[in-house]
Scaffold this active site. Structure first.
Site, PDB file in Angstrom:
ATOM      1  N   GLU A  92      -2.445  -3.520  27.152  1.00  7.59           N
ATOM      2  CA  GLU A  92      -1.428  -2.540  28.019  1.00  7.59           C
ATOM      3  C   GLU A  92      -1.876  -1.048  27.751  1.00  7.59           C
ATOM      4  O   GLU A  92      -2.318  -0.519  26.796  1.00  7.59           O
ATOM      5  CB  GLU A  92      -0.029  -2.823  27.657  1.00  7.59           C
ATOM      6  CG  GLU A  92       0.219  -2.879  25.983  1.00  7.59           C
ATOM      7  CD  GLU A  92       1.769  -3.160  25.744  1.00  7.59           C
ATOM      8  OE1 GLU A  92       1.971  -4.434  26.006  1.00  7.59           O
ATOM      9  OE2 GLU A  92       2.387  -2.333  25.162  1.00  7.59           O
ATOM     10  N   CYS A 105      -1.148   6.546  27.872  1.00  8.85           N
ATOM     11  CA  CYS A 105      -1.051   5.816  26.321  1.00  8.85           C
ATOM     12  C   CYS A 105      -2.432   4.671  26.390  1.00  8.85           C
ATOM     13  O   CYS A 105      -2.187   3.795  27.145  1.00  8.85           O
ATOM     14  CB  CYS A 105       0.299   5.182  26.043  1.00  8.85           C
ATOM     15  SG  CYS A 105       0.284   4.401  24.710  1.00  8.85           S
ATOM     16  N   CYS A 112      -4.146  -6.098  17.068  1.00  7.87           N
ATOM     17  CA  CYS A 112      -4.270  -5.145  15.813  1.00  7.87           C
ATOM     18  C   CYS A 112      -4.173  -5.929  14.663  1.00  7.87           C
ATOM     19  O   CYS A 112      -3.764  -7.121  14.589  1.00  7.87           O
ATOM     20  CB  CYS A 112      -3.230  -4.217  15.849  1.00  7.87           C
ATOM     21  SG  CYS A 112      -3.314  -2.918  14.785  1.00  7.87           S
ATOM     22  N   CYS A 116       1.693  -3.865  10.662  1.00  4.97           N
ATOM     23  CA  CYS A 116       3.133  -3.307  10.491  1.00  4.97           C
ATOM     24  C   CYS A 116       4.288  -4.084  10.966  1.00  4.97           C
ATOM     25  O   CYS A 116       4.130  -4.708  11.946  1.00  4.97           O
ATOM     26  CB  CYS A 116       3.120  -1.865  11.369  1.00  4.97           C
ATOM     27  SG  CYS A 116       1.857  -0.699  10.968  1.00  4.97           S
ATOM     28  N   CYS A 119       5.871  -3.610  14.673  1.00  4.83           N
ATOM     29  CA  CYS A 119       5.097  -3.609  15.771  1.00  4.83           C
ATOM     30  C   CYS A 119       4.696  -5.174  16.209  1.00  4.83           C
ATOM     31  O   CYS A 119       4.245  -5.854  15.601  1.00  4.83           O
ATOM     32  CB  CYS A 119       4.008  -2.781  15.308  1.00  4.83           C
ATOM     33  SG  CYS A 119       2.759  -2.555  16.763  1.00  4.83           S
ATOM     34  N   GLU A 160      -5.785  -0.304  16.368  1.00  3.34           N
ATOM     35  CA  GLU A 160      -5.943   1.112  15.150  1.00  3.34           C
ATOM     36  C   GLU A 160      -7.156   1.620  15.685  1.00  3.34           C
ATOM     37  O   GLU A 160      -8.258   1.065  15.157  1.00  3.34           O
ATOM     38  CB  GLU A 160      -5.813   0.406  13.859  1.00  3.34           C
ATOM     39  CG  GLU A 160      -6.386   1.406  12.582  1.00  3.34           C
ATOM     40  CD  GLU A 160      -5.538   2.778  12.740  1.00  3.34           C
ATOM     41  OE1 GLU A 160      -4.323   2.720  12.902  1.00  3.34           O
ATOM     42  OE2 GLU A 160      -6.327   3.934  12.687  1.00  3.34           O
ATOM     43  N   SER A 191      -3.789   8.403  16.976  1.00  2.00           N
ATOM     44  CA  SER A 191      -2.566   7.945  16.273  1.00  2.00           C
ATOM     45  C   SER A 191      -3.206   7.003  15.267  1.00  2.00           C
ATOM     46  O   SER A 191      -4.101   6.150  15.785  1.00  2.00           O
ATOM     47  CB  SER A 191      -1.444   7.525  17.142  1.00  2.00           C
ATOM     48  OG  SER A 191      -0.617   7.022  16.228  1.00  2.00           O
ATOM     49  N   ASN A 290      12.025   0.816  18.301  1.00  2.00           N
ATOM     50  CA  ASN A 290      12.390  -0.174  19.456  1.00  2.00           C
ATOM     51  C   ASN A 290      12.719  -1.117  18.843  1.00  2.00           C
ATOM     52  O   ASN A 290      11.823  -2.174  18.235  1.00  2.00           O
ATOM     53  CB  ASN A 290      11.096  -0.226  20.514  1.00  2.00           C
ATOM     54  CG  ASN A 290      11.120   1.238  21.027  1.00  2.00           C
ATOM     55  OD1 ASN A 290      11.790   1.697  21.977  1.00  2.00           O
ATOM     56  ND2 ASN A 290       9.824   1.843  20.910  1.00  2.00           N
ATOM     57  N   CYS A 333       5.109  -0.223  22.797  1.00  3.47           N
ATOM     58  CA  CYS A 333       4.463  -0.949  21.751  1.00  3.47           C
ATOM     59  C   CYS A 333       4.065  -2.427  21.787  1.00  3.47           C
ATOM     60  O   CYS A 333       4.568  -3.195  20.902  1.00  3.47           O
ATOM     61  CB  CYS A 333       5.359  -0.810  20.213  1.00  3.47           C
ATOM     62  SG  CYS A 333       5.950   0.784  20.309  1.00  3.47           S
TER      63      CYS A 333
HETATM   64  N1  SAH Z   1      -2.403   2.187  14.919  1.00  5.58           N
HETATM   65  C1  SAH Z   1      -1.915   3.181  15.421  1.00  5.58           C
HETATM   66  C2  SAH Z   1      -1.720   3.498  17.092  1.00  5.58           C
HETATM   67  C3  SAH Z   1      -1.077   2.641  17.633  1.00  5.58           C
HETATM   68  S1  SAH Z   1       0.914   2.454  17.582  1.00  5.58           S
HETATM   69  C4  SAH Z   1      -1.006   3.903  14.439  1.00  5.58           C
HETATM   70  O1  SAH Z   1      -0.523   2.934  13.735  1.00  5.58           O
HETATM   71  O2  SAH Z   1      -0.493   5.088  14.621  1.00  5.58           O
HETATM   72  C5  SAH Z   1       1.445   3.868  18.079  1.00  5.58           C
HETATM   73  C6  SAH Z   1       2.790   4.180  17.397  1.00  5.58           C
HETATM   74  O3  SAH Z   1       3.857   3.225  17.681  1.00  5.58           O
HETATM   75  C7  SAH Z   1       2.678   4.318  15.885  1.00  5.58           C
HETATM   76  O4  SAH Z   1       3.293   5.246  15.441  1.00  5.58           O
HETATM   77  C8  SAH Z   1       3.419   2.977  15.392  1.00  5.58           C
HETATM   78  O5  SAH Z   1       3.824   3.080  14.112  1.00  5.58           O
HETATM   79  C9  SAH Z   1       4.407   2.907  16.546  1.00  5.58           C
HETATM   80  N2  SAH Z   1       5.138   1.983  16.671  1.00  5.58           N
HETATM   81  C10 SAH Z   1       4.824   0.417  16.695  1.00  5.58           C
HETATM   82  N3  SAH Z   1       5.838  -0.235  16.983  1.00  5.58           N
HETATM   83  C11 SAH Z   1       6.819   0.263  17.343  1.00  5.58           C
HETATM   84  C12 SAH Z   1       8.375   0.127  17.394  1.00  5.58           C
HETATM   85  N4  SAH Z   1       8.809  -0.935  17.456  1.00  5.58           N
HETATM   86  N5  SAH Z   1       9.144   1.204  17.566  1.00  5.58           N
HETATM   87  C13 SAH Z   1       8.725   2.446  17.411  1.00  5.58           C
HETATM   88  N6  SAH Z   1       7.494   2.750  17.200  1.00  5.58           N
HETATM   89  C14 SAH Z   1       6.600   1.703  16.856  1.00  5.58           C
END
Ligand code: SAH
Length: 350
Positions: A92, A105, A112, A116, A119, A160, A191, A290, A333
């Site tokens: 996406e 974006c 990934c 996390c 996410c 990532e 990021s 989110n 996300c």
């Molecule tokens: N892997 C990279 C980039 C992709 S995620 C990273 O971790 O930075 C982009 C951003 O969205 C990151 O800061 C991630 O932690 C955040 N993110 C992921 N899921 C989220 C959620 N449910 N709510 C808010 N931010 C979120």
């Protein structure tokens, strides 16, 4: 196997012309077709001879992404695309309008593997690391579809970026090349969840891009709970790498901090964060998390977000609450990709 011509730098394309017995200057013409005019077929390249076009077709593929779904937010015109690559993977990308320009974006991987907890992109693991051509094509397709230019890119889609390091570096160099789209490095944000060794490699690339680091916690105890990657990349070492990056590149590091109710949003958490970031050339982006329905995380209230911001700023740490775009279209996300894949699975089983 045919080579992926859109993933080649201009220099590599010039070398390729030598290999297939063509003049070097042809590379400039082809590069322009690919990265300025966004051709998806060699037959579009009308200033090349028929012979050369046939030869190119025999030796190279023009790799792209295919739009399978598009959602436009009624709230703010944010547009979310689901693209298919290799007839197989779904990624996406999001097109957003800001006062300073249109921002895309971009996803760097399908899925990934960083795990996390908040996410949605990581739920099915990583399926594929994208090629430079597949990252570039997300921008090119959106521009064609919207009839508007993209001036800024954030690598904040699924994946990532530092786990797909070489392809991402090449993507940035092609995007920035003056013979291509010529996007300023300062308009590109990478990021990362904080892969320390790769951050040092990145500092050595001498790029002027913005580095964003997903911190989301003021200490290892909390970070370990929500970001498994933190165990091998502890916070003191991570912040040391950030300081090094900022000093070497003279670029301010951005910290992403998603506020999750009861997990990382107390006044104490804010104070601890402020004390750790003191003196660093940095900026904190506060994002109310989110909600991801697969996980039991709830976003912090507006009052808590405000309180957190005030504690940081009163202690001299620059912080802003990020404007949320496209919340009505699951812009956040990996949620749309996941829903689409779940639906496909259900219809496969029928
Ligand atoms: N892997 C990279 C980039 C992709 S995620 C990273 O971790 O930075 C982009 C951003 O969205 C990151 O800061 C991630 O932690 C955040 N993110 C992921 N899921 C989220 C959620 N449910 N709510 C808010 N931010 C979120």
């Amino acid at each position: 196997m045919k080579k992926d011509i859109k993933s080649l730098t201009l220099k590599e394309l010039q070398d390729e012309m030598g290999l297939i017995g063509e003049a070097k200057f042809r590379a400039g013409q082809i590069y322009r077709w690919l990265h300025v005019k966004y051709a998806d077929d060699f037959s579009d390249m009308t200033d090349l001879s028929e012979n050369l076009r046939v030869k190119l077709k025999e030796n190279y593929d023009i790799v792209g992404v295919r739009q399978v779904k598009k959602l436009v937010s009624k709230e703010d015109n944010t547009t979310k695309y689901l693209f298919e690559i290799e007839n197989n993977y779904i990624i996406e990308s999001v097109f957003m309008r800001y006062s300073y320009g249109n921002t895309m974006c971009v996803s760097t991987q399908a899925g990934c593997r960083m795990g996390c907890a908040f996410c949605a992109s990581t739920i099915g693991g990583v399926e594929k690391s994208l090629s430079p051509s597949e990252m570039l094509s997300q921008i090119y397709e959106a521009e064609k579809d919207m009839g508007e230019k993209v001036s800024h890119v954030v690598l904040m889609g699924s994946g990532e970026p530092l786990d797909n390091y070489d392809n991402v570096m090449k993507f940035i160099r092609i995007l920035n090349s003056k013979e291509g789209k010529n996007m300023s490095q300062r308009h590109i944000t990478l990021s990362t969840c904080g892969l320390i060794n790769k951050m040092y490699d990145l500092a050595d690339e001498d790029l002027q891009i913005t580095l964003a680091v997903s911190l989301h916690a003021p200490n290892d105890a909390i970070r370990n709970e929500i970001m498994p990657v933190s165990k091998a990349n502890p916070m003191d070492k991570l912040l040391e790498a950030c300081r090094f990056y900022a000093e070497k590149t003279k670029r301010r590091v951005t910290f992403e901090y998603s506020l999750i109710k009861g997990v990382n949003d107390s006044a104490q958490n804010a104070k601890e964060l402020a004390s750790k970031l003191k003196g660093m050339l940095c900026h904190v982006n506060l994002i109310p998390v989110n909600d991801v329905k697969e996980r039991n995380f709830v976003r912090s209230s507006n009052e808590t977000v405000k309180m957190f911001e005030e504690i940081l700023t009163s202690r001299g740490i620059e912080a802003t609450v990020r404007r949320k775009l496209g919340s009505d279209i699951d812009a956040a996300c990996g949620q749309l990709r996941k829903r689409y894949k779940d639906e496909m699975m259900r219809s496969d089983r029928k």
